[in-house]
Design a protein around this motif. Sequence first.
Motif, PDB file in Angstrom:
ATOM      1  N   UNK A  24       0.835  -1.209   0.000  1.00 47.78           N
ATOM      2  CA  UNK A  24       0.000   0.000   0.000  1.00 47.78           C
ATOM      3  C   UNK A  24       0.871   1.261   0.000  1.00 47.78           C
ATOM      4  N   UNK A  25       1.923   1.267   0.815  1.00 48.34           N
ATOM      5  CA  UNK A  25       2.830   2.422   0.846  1.00 48.34           C
ATOM      6  C   UNK A  25       3.525   2.628  -0.492  1.00 48.34           C
ATOM      7  N   UNK A  26       3.964   1.537  -1.094  1.00 49.14           N
ATOM      8  CA  UNK A  26       4.701   1.646  -2.351  1.00 49.14           C
ATOM      9  C   UNK A  26       3.798   2.042  -3.511  1.00 49.14           C
ATOM     10  N   UNK A  27       2.528   1.598  -3.477  1.00 45.65           N
ATOM     11  CA  UNK A  27       1.598   1.936  -4.550  1.00 45.65           C
ATOM     12  C   UNK A  27       0.896   3.268  -4.314  1.00 45.65           C
ATOM     13  N   UNK A  28       0.918   3.733  -3.067  1.00 49.91           N
ATOM     14  CA  UNK A  28       0.255   4.976  -2.743  1.00 49.91           C
ATOM     15  C   UNK A  28      -1.256   4.851  -2.660  1.00 49.91           C
ATOM     16  N   UNK A  29      -1.747   3.637  -2.477  1.00 50.93           N
ATOM     17  CA  UNK A  29      -3.187   3.407  -2.333  1.00 50.93           C
ATOM     18  C   UNK A  29      -3.424   2.129  -1.539  1.00 50.93           C
ATOM     19  N   UNK A  30      -4.620   2.003  -0.983  1.00 48.59           N
ATOM     20  CA  UNK A  30      -4.940   0.819  -0.180  1.00 48.59           C
ATOM     21  C   UNK A  30      -4.764  -0.454  -0.991  1.00 48.59           C
ATOM     22  N   UNK A  31      -4.334  -1.468  -0.309  1.00 45.77           N
ATOM     23  CA  UNK A  31      -4.206  -2.797  -0.902  1.00 45.77           C
ATOM     24  C   UNK A  31      -4.685  -3.786   0.139  1.00 45.77           C
ATOM     25  N   UNK A  32      -4.989  -4.977  -0.259  1.00 47.56           N
ATOM     26  CA  UNK A  32      -5.510  -5.980   0.680  1.00 47.56           C
ATOM     27  C   UNK A  32      -4.550  -6.218   1.835  1.00 47.56           C
ATOM     28  N   UNK A  33      -5.062  -6.777   2.913  1.00 51.59           N
ATOM     29  CA  UNK A  33      -4.254  -7.078   4.097  1.00 51.59           C
ATOM     30  C   UNK A  33      -3.462  -8.361   3.845  1.00 51.59           C
ATOM     31  N   UNK A  34      -2.194  -8.342   4.234  1.00 49.03           N
ATOM     32  CA  UNK A  34      -1.316  -9.506   4.134  1.00 49.03           C
ATOM     33  C   UNK A  34      -0.191  -9.336   5.131  1.00 49.03           C
TER      34      UNK A  34
END
Length: 188
Positions: A95-105
């Motif tokens: 999420x930090x690297x993409x600059x948007x929310x991503x699924x939890x892992x």
Amino acid sequence: MRFLTGILALVGLLALAAVAYVVWTFRDFDPKAAGVYWNMAQRLAETGNAAEATVWKRRVADGLTFDEVDESIQSVALTENIRDVGQLPLGDQVALMQGEDWRKLKIYLYCNPLTAAKMVEFSEAYSAYLPCRVALVEDDDGALWIYSLDMDMMIHGGKPLPPDLLEEAQHVKEVILAILDGGAEGSF
């Protein structure tokens, strides 16, 4: 007709040779090895996915949040007295690297260092499987799952482990399964 009979006889002979080869190959293996590979082959046939064929997984009970399961996994590991040697919040990193929310892992790393040392003494190749990993992951539908490597392949997949090492490896397996089961149920 004679040609067809000859072909069928040849196929039968090749099948018998293949069975004899498998039996001969497995003669020095752990008595549970054939079952381990059969189960793996069944999961591979069902899913078509080699990774699915080599893991244990548990669906997390409905209503539990990621944070509750995270706490539960850590609580069960502490109760089971296995060393926490690291945690990787990969979903947050993505999420930090993409600059948007991503699924939890999140990946949890657990180890009994003395058992790990004995496994490496038995075969250095076991080092590639260390430490034991447990993954908490959110699927595309928002459901939570807990995964870990199916340890039966390492414990029973080849020549038998020495009895003392087998006992320790079985204990680690039981601990990892307790973490999967307890985490999926939200145990504390």
